[in-house]
Design a protein around this motif. Structure first.
Motif, PDB file in Angstrom:
ATOM      1  N   PRO A 106      88.357  26.531  18.459  1.00  0.00           N
ATOM      2  CA  PRO A 106      87.677  25.276  18.126  1.00  0.00           C
ATOM      3  C   PRO A 106      88.537  24.331  17.284  1.00  0.00           C
ATOM      4  N   PRO A 107      88.182  23.047  17.259  1.00  0.00           N
ATOM      5  CA  PRO A 107      88.919  22.094  16.416  1.00  0.00           C
ATOM      6  C   PRO A 107      89.056  22.600  14.987  1.00  0.00           C
ATOM      7  N   HIS A 108      90.297  22.614  14.494  1.00  0.00           N
ATOM      8  CA  HIS A 108      90.576  23.144  13.163  1.00  0.00           C
ATOM      9  C   HIS A 108      91.865  22.509  12.642  1.00  0.00           C
ATOM     10  N   THR A 109      92.163  22.758  11.382  1.00  0.00           N
ATOM     11  CA  THR A 109      93.416  22.287  10.790  1.00  0.00           C
ATOM     12  C   THR A 109      94.082  23.434  10.042  1.00  0.00           C
ATOM     13  N   HIS A 110      95.395  23.315   9.859  1.00  0.00           N
ATOM     14  CA  HIS A 110      96.149  24.195   8.961  1.00  0.00           C
ATOM     15  C   HIS A 110      96.652  23.310   7.826  1.00  0.00           C
ATOM     16  N   LEU A 124      96.205  26.534  29.395  1.00  0.00           N
ATOM     17  CA  LEU A 124      95.474  25.996  28.247  1.00  0.00           C
ATOM     18  C   LEU A 124      95.484  24.474  28.256  1.00  0.00           C
ATOM     19  N   LEU A 125      94.334  23.891  27.925  1.00  0.00           N
ATOM     20  CA  LEU A 125      94.261  22.480  27.569  1.00  0.00           C
ATOM     21  C   LEU A 125      94.332  22.417  26.058  1.00  0.00           C
ATOM     22  N   VAL A 126      95.322  21.721  25.514  1.00  0.00           N
ATOM     23  CA  VAL A 126      95.498  21.642  24.070  1.00  0.00           C
ATOM     24  C   VAL A 126      95.500  20.181  23.635  1.00  0.00           C
ATOM     25  N   GLY A 127      95.248  19.957  22.360  1.00  0.00           N
ATOM     26  CA  GLY A 127      95.287  18.588  21.857  1.00  0.00           C
ATOM     27  C   GLY A 127      95.199  18.517  20.354  1.00  0.00           C
ATOM     28  N   PHE A 128      95.601  17.374  19.803  1.00  0.00           N
ATOM     29  CA  PHE A 128      95.397  17.093  18.379  1.00  0.00           C
ATOM     30  C   PHE A 128      95.058  15.618  18.207  1.00  0.00           C
ATOM     31  N   VAL A 129      94.451  15.302  17.058  1.00  0.00           N
ATOM     32  CA  VAL A 129      94.008  13.948  16.749  1.00  0.00           C
ATOM     33  C   VAL A 129      94.728  13.465  15.502  1.00  0.00           C
ATOM     34  N   THR A 130      95.257  12.246  15.542  1.00  0.00           N
ATOM     35  CA  THR A 130      95.923  11.681  14.374  1.00  0.00           C
ATOM     36  C   THR A 130      94.897  11.267  13.323  1.00  0.00           C
ATOM     37  N   SER A 131      95.382  10.862  12.163  1.00  0.00           N
ATOM     38  CA  SER A 131      94.496  10.532  11.045  1.00  0.00           C
ATOM     39  C   SER A 131      93.694   9.258  11.308  1.00  0.00           C
ATOM     40  N   ASN A 132      92.809   8.927  10.369  1.00  0.00           N
ATOM     41  CA  ASN A 132      91.780   7.909  10.603  1.00  0.00           C
ATOM     42  C   ASN A 132      92.286   6.503  10.888  1.00  0.00           C
ATOM     43  N   THR A 133      93.553   6.233  10.610  1.00  0.00           N
ATOM     44  CA  THR A 133      94.052   4.883  10.903  1.00  0.00           C
ATOM     45  C   THR A 133      93.989   4.579  12.399  1.00  0.00           C
ATOM     46  N   ARG A 136      93.995   8.849  17.200  1.00  0.00           N
ATOM     47  CA  ARG A 136      94.546   8.934  18.547  1.00  0.00           C
ATOM     48  C   ARG A 136      94.596  10.388  19.014  1.00  0.00           C
ATOM     49  N   LEU A 137      94.114  10.651  20.217  1.00  0.00           N
ATOM     50  CA  LEU A 137      94.095  11.991  20.777  1.00  0.00           C
ATOM     51  C   LEU A 137      95.294  12.204  21.700  1.00  0.00           C
ATOM     52  N   PHE A 138      96.066  13.267  21.424  1.00  0.00           N
ATOM     53  CA  PHE A 138      97.157  13.688  22.292  1.00  0.00           C
ATOM     54  C   PHE A 138      96.755  14.994  22.961  1.00  0.00           C
ATOM     55  N   THR A 139      96.741  15.051  24.298  1.00  0.00           N
ATOM     56  CA  THR A 139      96.371  16.275  25.003  1.00  0.00           C
ATOM     57  C   THR A 139      97.420  16.603  26.069  1.00  0.00           C
ATOM     58  N   LYS A 140      97.451  17.882  26.429  1.00  0.00           N
ATOM     59  CA  LYS A 140      98.396  18.345  27.442  1.00  0.00           C
ATOM     60  C   LYS A 140      97.863  19.648  28.037  1.00  0.00           C
ATOM     61  N   VAL A 141      98.067  19.828  29.328  1.00  0.00           N
ATOM     62  CA  VAL A 141      97.761  21.107  29.976  1.00  0.00           C
ATOM     63  C   VAL A 141      99.032  21.942  29.969  1.00  0.00           C
ATOM     64  N   LEU A 142      98.919  23.160  29.433  1.00  0.00           N
ATOM     65  CA  LEU A 142     100.071  24.046  29.301  1.00  0.00           C
ATOM     66  C   LEU A 142      99.947  25.242  30.233  1.00  0.00           C
ATOM     67  N   GLU A 143     101.060  25.585  30.846  1.00  0.00           N
ATOM     68  CA  GLU A 143     101.145  26.792  31.671  1.00  0.00           C
ATOM     69  C   GLU A 143     102.014  27.828  30.957  1.00  0.00           C
ATOM     70  N   ILE A 152     101.375  19.259  10.894  1.00  0.00           N
ATOM     71  CA  ILE A 152     100.683  19.800   9.731  1.00  0.00           C
ATOM     72  C   ILE A 152      99.447  18.966   9.361  1.00  0.00           C
ATOM     73  N   GLY A 153      98.345  19.653   9.132  1.00  0.00           N
ATOM     74  CA  GLY A 153      97.140  19.027   8.618  1.00  0.00           C
ATOM     75  C   GLY A 153      96.269  18.332   9.642  1.00  0.00           C
ATOM     76  N   LEU A 154      96.737  18.143  10.882  1.00  0.00           N
ATOM     77  CA  LEU A 154      95.954  17.390  11.858  1.00  0.00           C
ATOM     78  C   LEU A 154      94.987  18.308  12.613  1.00  0.00           C
ATOM     79  N   VAL A 155      93.822  17.764  12.955  1.00  0.00           N
ATOM     80  CA  VAL A 155      92.819  18.515  13.709  1.00  0.00           C
ATOM     81  C   VAL A 155      93.354  18.790  15.117  1.00  0.00           C
ATOM     82  N   HIS A 156      93.278  20.060  15.553  1.00  0.00           N
ATOM     83  CA  HIS A 156      93.763  20.413  16.875  1.00  0.00           C
ATOM     84  C   HIS A 156      92.897  21.513  17.484  1.00  0.00           C
ATOM     85  N   PHE A 157      93.097  21.776  18.770  1.00  0.00           N
ATOM     86  CA  PHE A 157      92.249  22.727  19.490  1.00  0.00           C
ATOM     87  C   PHE A 157      92.982  23.223  20.730  1.00  0.00           C
ATOM     88  N   GLN A 158      92.444  24.311  21.307  1.00  0.00           N
ATOM     89  CA  GLN A 158      92.921  24.801  22.601  1.00  0.00           C
ATOM     90  C   GLN A 158      91.721  25.274  23.410  1.00  0.00           C
TER      91      GLN A 158
END
Length: 216
Positions: A106-110, A124-133, A136-143, A152-158
């Motif tokens: 699930p969406p989480h941060t380190h 896997l479908l993966v992605g992360f979201v930049t900060s509140n400014t 922006r969502l970056f996603t990619k399908v990984l094989e 570091i610190g950004l919300v991400h998921f798989q």
């Protein structure tokens, strides 16, 4: 000349910030964690080097499949300073992530680490979201064999979008990267965050919030 001085000063400040953005450098060959020491420091107190053994730098079991029989369909098996005391002060750790078909991490941060994820099996479908400014969502399908970085610190998921199990190996730039799972933190805090606050934050009814909190 003044502009050169300003640029030089900016570079110095940038370097200082970069230094403070990662785990402290170690000042000796090894500093094996002593989990039995009651002294609290920013890290873990070093064990007496005379009693350090090879086992302090060893972990076995990363080949074992994690149990994904849970609501999210994934299991993280960490290998950090808790499992390997010899990682203390070295600024690195690992984790194996197993995913059931359509399971998610699930969406989480380190809060203390950048993560680099390598897919060992599955898709896997993966992605992360930049900060509140921008948010922006970056996603990619990984094989299998693909690699993706979560800053570091950004919300991400798989999410496993394949029909069979998936496995990934995560490397993190901290001996103790920490993890904040967004849903758990927001809806499973102890004591609960006020339903009024969460209802306003999520622009919904308090009864809906209460229903979600009950699941956590």
């Amino acid at each position: 000349m003044a502009s050169k001085a300003i640029i030089f000063g900016f570079l110095i400040v940038t370097c200082v910030v970069a230094v403070f953005a990662s785990d402290p450098n170690h000042l000796q060959d090894l500093c094996v964690a002593d989990p039995n020491n009651t002294v609290k420091v920013n890290g873990v107190v070093c064990k007496d080097p005379k009693v350090v053994t090879a086992d302090d730098f060893f972990f076995s079991g990363l080949d074992k499949v994690g149990n994904t029989s849970n609501p999210v369909g994934s299991r993280v098996s960490p290998v950090n300073v808790v499992q390997v005391p010899g990682l203390n002060t070295l600024g690195i750790s690992l984790a194996r992530v197993d995913y059931a078909p359509w399971g998610i991490n699930p969406p989480h941060t380190h809060p203390r680490a950048t993560e680099i994820l390598t897919v060992l099996e599955g898709t896997l479908l993966v992605g992360f979201v930049t900060s509140n400014t921008e948010n922006r969502l970056f996603t990619k399908v990984l094989e299998k064999g693909d690699v993706f970085v979560f800053p570091i610190g950004l919300v991400h998921f798989q999410q496993n979008i394949g029909h069979g199990p998936a496995v990934a190996l995560a490397a993190l730039s901290s001996q103790n990267p920490g993890v904040i799972t967004i849903a758990n933190a927001v809806f499973g805090s102890k004591p609960d965050i006020s339903t009024d606050i969460l209802a306003k934050a999520f622009q919904t009814d308090k009864s809906i919030i209460a229903g979600i909190q009950a699941k956590f």
